[in-house]
Design an enzyme around this catalytic site. Structure first.
Site, PDB file in Angstrom:
ATOM      1  N   THR A   1      -0.786   7.199  -0.442  1.00  0.00           N
ATOM      2  CA  THR A   1      -0.111   7.031  -1.710  1.00  0.00           C
ATOM      3  C   THR A   1      -1.107   7.655  -2.716  1.00  0.00           C
ATOM      4  O   THR A   1      -2.007   8.184  -2.836  1.00  0.00           O
ATOM      5  CB  THR A   1      -0.510   5.186  -2.085  1.00  0.00           C
ATOM      6  OG1 THR A   1      -0.468   5.141  -3.467  1.00  0.00           O
ATOM      7  CG2 THR A   1      -2.217   4.876  -1.723  1.00  0.00           C
ATOM      8  N   ASP A   2      -0.276   7.858  -3.909  1.00  0.00           N
ATOM      9  CA  ASP A   2      -0.689   8.549  -5.149  1.00  0.00           C
ATOM     10  C   ASP A   2      -1.780   7.771  -5.908  1.00  0.00           C
ATOM     11  O   ASP A   2      -2.741   8.388  -6.546  1.00  0.00           O
ATOM     12  CB  ASP A   2       0.374   8.811  -6.281  1.00  0.00           C
ATOM     13  CG  ASP A   2       0.918   7.419  -6.758  1.00  0.00           C
ATOM     14  OD1 ASP A   2       0.987   6.448  -6.316  1.00  0.00           O
ATOM     15  OD2 ASP A   2       1.917   7.568  -7.630  1.00  0.00           O
ATOM     16  N   GLU A   3      -2.014   6.212  -5.326  1.00  0.00           N
ATOM     17  CA  GLU A   3      -3.068   5.589  -6.073  1.00  0.00           C
ATOM     18  C   GLU A   3      -4.499   6.155  -5.943  1.00  0.00           C
ATOM     19  O   GLU A   3      -5.605   5.879  -6.377  1.00  0.00           O
ATOM     20  CB  GLU A   3      -2.886   4.012  -5.737  1.00  0.00           C
ATOM     21  CG  GLU A   3      -1.619   3.674  -6.310  1.00  0.00           C
ATOM     22  CD  GLU A   3      -1.341   2.292  -6.237  1.00  0.00           C
ATOM     23  OE1 GLU A   3      -2.314   1.507  -6.276  1.00  0.00           O
ATOM     24  OE2 GLU A   3      -0.266   1.872  -6.038  1.00  0.00           O
TER      25      GLU A   3
ATOM     26  N   TYR B   1      -7.477  -1.887  -3.073  1.00  0.00           N
ATOM     27  CA  TYR B   1      -6.215  -1.372  -2.055  1.00  0.00           C
ATOM     28  C   TYR B   1      -6.644   0.356  -2.393  1.00  0.00           C
ATOM     29  O   TYR B   1      -6.695   0.745  -1.233  1.00  0.00           O
ATOM     30  CB  TYR B   1      -5.063  -1.699  -2.815  1.00  0.00           C
ATOM     31  CG  TYR B   1      -3.980  -0.985  -2.318  1.00  0.00           C
ATOM     32  CD1 TYR B   1      -3.468  -0.968  -0.939  1.00  0.00           C
ATOM     33  CD2 TYR B   1      -3.049   0.108  -3.332  1.00  0.00           C
ATOM     34  CE1 TYR B   1      -2.512  -0.100  -0.553  1.00  0.00           C
ATOM     35  CE2 TYR B   1      -2.134   1.064  -2.529  1.00  0.00           C
ATOM     36  CZ  TYR B   1      -1.757   0.780  -1.412  1.00  0.00           C
ATOM     37  OH  TYR B   1      -0.677   1.690  -0.987  1.00  0.00           O
TER      38      TYR B   1
ATOM     39  N   LYS C   1      -7.208   2.960   0.849  1.00  0.00           N
ATOM     40  CA  LYS C   1      -6.290   4.117   1.272  1.00  0.00           C
ATOM     41  C   LYS C   1      -7.084   5.369   1.407  1.00  0.00           C
ATOM     42  O   LYS C   1      -7.157   6.130   2.118  1.00  0.00           O
ATOM     43  CB  LYS C   1      -5.289   4.146   0.293  1.00  0.00           C
ATOM     44  CG  LYS C   1      -4.326   2.659   0.587  1.00  0.00           C
ATOM     45  CD  LYS C   1      -3.642   2.523   1.938  1.00  0.00           C
ATOM     46  CE  LYS C   1      -2.695   3.777   2.387  1.00  0.00           C
ATOM     47  NZ  LYS C   1      -1.896   3.510   3.399  1.00  0.00           N
TER      48      LYS C   1
HETATM   49  P1  NAD Z   1       4.327  -3.565   3.336  1.00  0.00           P
HETATM   50  O1  NAD Z   1       3.127  -4.396   2.781  1.00  0.00           O
HETATM   51  O2  NAD Z   1       5.733  -3.793   3.058  1.00  0.00           O
HETATM   52  O3  NAD Z   1       4.270  -3.338   4.964  1.00  0.00           O
HETATM   53  C1  NAD Z   1       2.975  -3.230   5.819  1.00  0.00           C
HETATM   54  C2  NAD Z   1       3.434  -3.610   7.041  1.00  0.00           C
HETATM   55  O4  NAD Z   1       2.256  -3.282   7.965  1.00  0.00           O
HETATM   56  C3  NAD Z   1       3.828  -4.999   7.556  1.00  0.00           C
HETATM   57  O5  NAD Z   1       4.843  -4.984   8.372  1.00  0.00           O
HETATM   58  C4  NAD Z   1       2.702  -5.510   8.075  1.00  0.00           C
HETATM   59  O6  NAD Z   1       2.930  -6.675   8.918  1.00  0.00           O
HETATM   60  C5  NAD Z   1       2.156  -4.339   8.774  1.00  0.00           C
HETATM   61  N1  NAD Z   1       0.601  -4.608   9.069  1.00  0.00           N
HETATM   62  C6  NAD Z   1      -0.347  -5.031   8.134  1.00  0.00           C
HETATM   63  N2  NAD Z   1      -1.574  -5.106   8.824  1.00  0.00           N
HETATM   64  C7  NAD Z   1      -1.242  -4.767  10.113  1.00  0.00           C
HETATM   65  C8  NAD Z   1      -2.330  -4.499  11.067  1.00  0.00           C
HETATM   66  N3  NAD Z   1      -3.688  -4.911  11.097  1.00  0.00           N
HETATM   67  N4  NAD Z   1      -1.639  -4.072  12.189  1.00  0.00           N
HETATM   68  C9  NAD Z   1      -0.476  -3.704  12.410  1.00  0.00           C
HETATM   69  N5  NAD Z   1       0.381  -4.091  11.347  1.00  0.00           N
HETATM   70  C10 NAD Z   1      -0.095  -4.367   9.997  1.00  0.00           C
HETATM   71  O7  NAD Z   1       3.909  -2.082   2.839  1.00  0.00           O
HETATM   72  P2  NAD Z   1       5.026  -0.829   2.391  1.00  0.00           P
HETATM   73  O8  NAD Z   1       5.291  -0.713   1.207  1.00  0.00           O
HETATM   74  O9  NAD Z   1       5.979  -0.464   3.457  1.00  0.00           O
HETATM   75  O10 NAD Z   1       3.870   0.422   2.686  1.00  0.00           O
HETATM   76  C11 NAD Z   1       3.721   0.904   4.012  1.00  0.00           C
HETATM   77  C12 NAD Z   1       2.761   2.275   3.784  1.00  0.00           C
HETATM   78  O11 NAD Z   1       3.330   3.226   2.768  1.00  0.00           O
HETATM   79  C13 NAD Z   1       1.427   1.634   3.459  1.00  0.00           C
HETATM   80  O12 NAD Z   1       0.370   2.470   4.249  1.00  0.00           O
HETATM   81  C14 NAD Z   1       1.099   1.872   1.800  1.00  0.00           C
HETATM   82  O13 NAD Z   1      -0.115   1.950   1.603  1.00  0.00           O
HETATM   83  C15 NAD Z   1       2.056   3.132   1.798  1.00  0.00           C
HETATM   84  N6  NAD Z   1       2.668   3.617   0.365  1.00  0.00           N
HETATM   85  C16 NAD Z   1       3.511   2.582  -0.196  1.00  0.00           C
HETATM   86  C17 NAD Z   1       4.169   2.689  -1.166  1.00  0.00           C
HETATM   87  C18 NAD Z   1       4.938   1.609  -1.958  1.00  0.00           C
HETATM   88  O14 NAD Z   1       5.619   1.864  -3.094  1.00  0.00           O
HETATM   89  N7  NAD Z   1       5.325   0.726  -1.370  1.00  0.00           N
HETATM   90  C19 NAD Z   1       4.071   3.966  -2.055  1.00  0.00           C
HETATM   91  C20 NAD Z   1       3.044   4.958  -1.417  1.00  0.00           C
HETATM   92  C21 NAD Z   1       2.749   4.702  -0.216  1.00  0.00           C
HETATM   93  P1  TYD Z   2       3.430  -3.123  -7.904  1.00  0.00           P
HETATM   94  O1  TYD Z   2       4.776  -3.104  -7.734  1.00  0.00           O
HETATM   95  O2  TYD Z   2       2.447  -4.130  -7.509  1.00  0.00           O
HETATM   96  O3  TYD Z   2       2.937  -1.694  -7.563  1.00  0.00           O
HETATM   97  P2  TYD Z   2       1.603  -0.839  -8.001  1.00  0.00           P
HETATM   98  O4  TYD Z   2       0.584  -1.873  -8.463  1.00  0.00           O
HETATM   99  O5  TYD Z   2       1.146  -0.435  -6.532  1.00  0.00           O
HETATM  100  O6  TYD Z   2       2.141   0.147  -8.755  1.00  0.00           O
HETATM  101  O7  TYD Z   2       3.273  -2.895  -9.711  1.00  0.00           O
HETATM  102  C1  TYD Z   2       3.896  -1.822 -10.260  1.00  0.00           C
HETATM  103  C2  TYD Z   2       3.463  -2.097 -11.671  1.00  0.00           C
HETATM  104  O8  TYD Z   2       4.260  -3.362 -12.370  1.00  0.00           O
HETATM  105  C3  TYD Z   2       2.312  -2.116 -11.892  1.00  0.00           C
HETATM  106  O9  TYD Z   2       1.871  -1.466 -13.156  1.00  0.00           O
HETATM  107  C4  TYD Z   2       1.750  -3.683 -12.020  1.00  0.00           C
HETATM  108  C5  TYD Z   2       3.033  -3.952 -12.844  1.00  0.00           C
HETATM  109  N1  TYD Z   2       3.500  -5.656 -12.619  1.00  0.00           N
HETATM  110  C6  TYD Z   2       3.982  -6.481 -13.608  1.00  0.00           C
HETATM  111  O10 TYD Z   2       3.732  -6.049 -14.760  1.00  0.00           O
HETATM  112  N2  TYD Z   2       4.233  -7.765 -13.285  1.00  0.00           N
HETATM  113  C7  TYD Z   2       4.257  -8.189 -11.911  1.00  0.00           C
HETATM  114  O11 TYD Z   2       4.390  -9.297 -11.523  1.00  0.00           O
HETATM  115  C8  TYD Z   2       3.889  -7.268 -10.705  1.00  0.00           C
HETATM  116  C9  TYD Z   2       3.773  -7.545  -9.390  1.00  0.00           C
HETATM  117  C10 TYD Z   2       3.542  -5.900 -11.164  1.00  0.00           C
END
Ligand code: NAD
Ligand code: TYD
Length: 343
Positions: free
Chosen positions: A125-127, A153, A157
């Protein structure tokens, strides 16, 4: 190829599985997922019966179980999406983030070494780069920006990313890492900003914006992320990091207003609440490397992607209504019940 996709019952992993099955029907896909609160088997219902797909319920921290799966399947590639992924939950309870995101990743890589995998890809992630100030719109994260994390988090990562690069240098494990900006699209768990605001809007519930809502995120449609990952695992160089993002920066408050507008709801639903602890101000990716090396560019404009996403949540209410009717209620009460309303 046989590809193990970990975390494939979650948001991005499931979209990636759909992409793979469509784009590479010759590949065999094994989804390994623990099915935590964020994993949902019903998401994969449409592909469960495909002959080249298998689902295995397993924790990536379970060394013996993972070893056995590799013994059975002899995978060529592992794409690791499995993670605890929600910043707010990491602030409440960091330890499971360290366990899954760092220890789990190390277990996968140990087993990959043992079985001589062709590629281990870490979805990051960019975070991990921390945040940028709002008054410097000229600054972007590149692959050489130092890691500088804010939340448990993002720290977990970043720890995993460092470990992945160390396995490459120390053991020669063929790895790659991609660091993507915020994703949106179908099947995102309704605790993240966009689906939460859609669900609350539809129920005429308050829309809880943290602080002033001026924080900026760089939003990418999930299909574009899936395409980028697939390019990296097939054509990207070993031992490299690729940033993924589409130069689509938006303030939270503007996203929430747009959702109100699209759903025909009043902005008076917007409720400013106590800010997130350590809240990152701005994320912004420079995707030059993946563009110049692999030719990747995002294909979905935000106006189209957000409309598609809202449409998906309107058309698939049973999927998310089921989720928010259960344990989610306790989560919501805990996370939002005692947040102070700012005005
Ligand atoms: P999500 O929370 O929707 O899904 C995570 C999945 O991982 C779930 O199906 C969960 O059951 C599974 N999981 C959790 N712990 C586990 C374990 N110990 N063993 C096996 N499976 C396990 O997450 P997402 O948003 O789909 O993100 C997926 C990946 O992408 C993550 O690594 C996250 O850091 C990365 N990512 C997400 C975003 C975003 O905007 N959502 C952006 C950049 C990177
Ligand atoms: P989120 O979807 O949790 O992603 P991330 O924290 O990984 O960027 O949140 C996106 C942005 O929205 C973040 O700046 C926090 C804000 N946010 C709210 O203002 N209210 C909410 O209820 C949630 C879940 C997030």
């Amino acid at each position: 190829m046989t590809i193990i996709v970990t975390g494939g019952a979650g948001f991005i992993g499931s979209n990636y599985i759909f992409y793979l099955l469509e784009k590479h029907p010759e590949d065999r896909i094994i989804c390994l997922d623990k099915l935590t609160y964020a994993g949902n088997l019903s998401t994969l219902a449409s592909v469960m019966d495909k002959p080249n797909f298998r689902f295995v319920k397993l924790d990536i921290c379970d060394r013996e179980g993972v070893y056995q799966l590799f013994e059975d399947e002899k995978p060529d590639v592992v794409v690791n999406f499995a993670a605890e992924s929600h910043v707010d939950r990491s602030i409440e309870n960091p330890s499971i983030f360290l366990q899954t995101n760092i220890i789990g990743t190390s277990v996968l890589m140990d087993v990959c070494r043992e079985f001589g995998i062709g590629r281990f890809h870490q979805v990051s992630t960019d975070e991990v780069y921390g945040d940028l100030p709002l008054d410097r719109p000229d600054l972007f994260f590149t692959e050489t920006t130092p890691l500088h994390t804010s939340s448990p988090y993002s720290s977990s990562k970043a720890g995993a990313d460092l470990l992945v690069m160390a396995y490459h240098r120390t053991y020669g494990l063929p790895v790659s890492v991609s660091r993507c900006s915020n994703n949106y699209g179908a099947y995102q768990f309704p605790e993240k900003l966009i689906p939460l605001m859609i669900a609350n809007c539809l129920a005429d519930k308050p829309l809880p914006v943290y602080g002033e809502g001026l924080n900026v995120r760089d939003w990418l449609f999930v299909d574009d992320h899936c395409k980028a990952i697939d390019l990296v695992i097939r054509k990207g160089r070993e031992g490299e990091v690729y940033n993924i993002g589409g130069h689509n920066e938006m303030r939270n408050i503007d996203i929430v207003k747009l959702i109100c507008h699209e759903l025909g709801k009043s902005e008076s639903l917007i409720t400013h609440v106590t800010d997130r602890k350590g809240h990152d101000m701005r994320y912004a990716i420079d995707p030059t490397k993946i563009h110049t090396e692999l030719g990747w560019l995002p294909e979905t404009k935000f106006e189209d992607g957000i409309r598609k996403t809202i449409r998906w949540y309107l058309d698939n209410k049973p999927w998310w209504a089921e989720i928010i009717s259960g344990e989610y209620q306790n989560y919501y009460a805990k996370m939002y019940g005692d947040r102070e309303h700012l005005r």
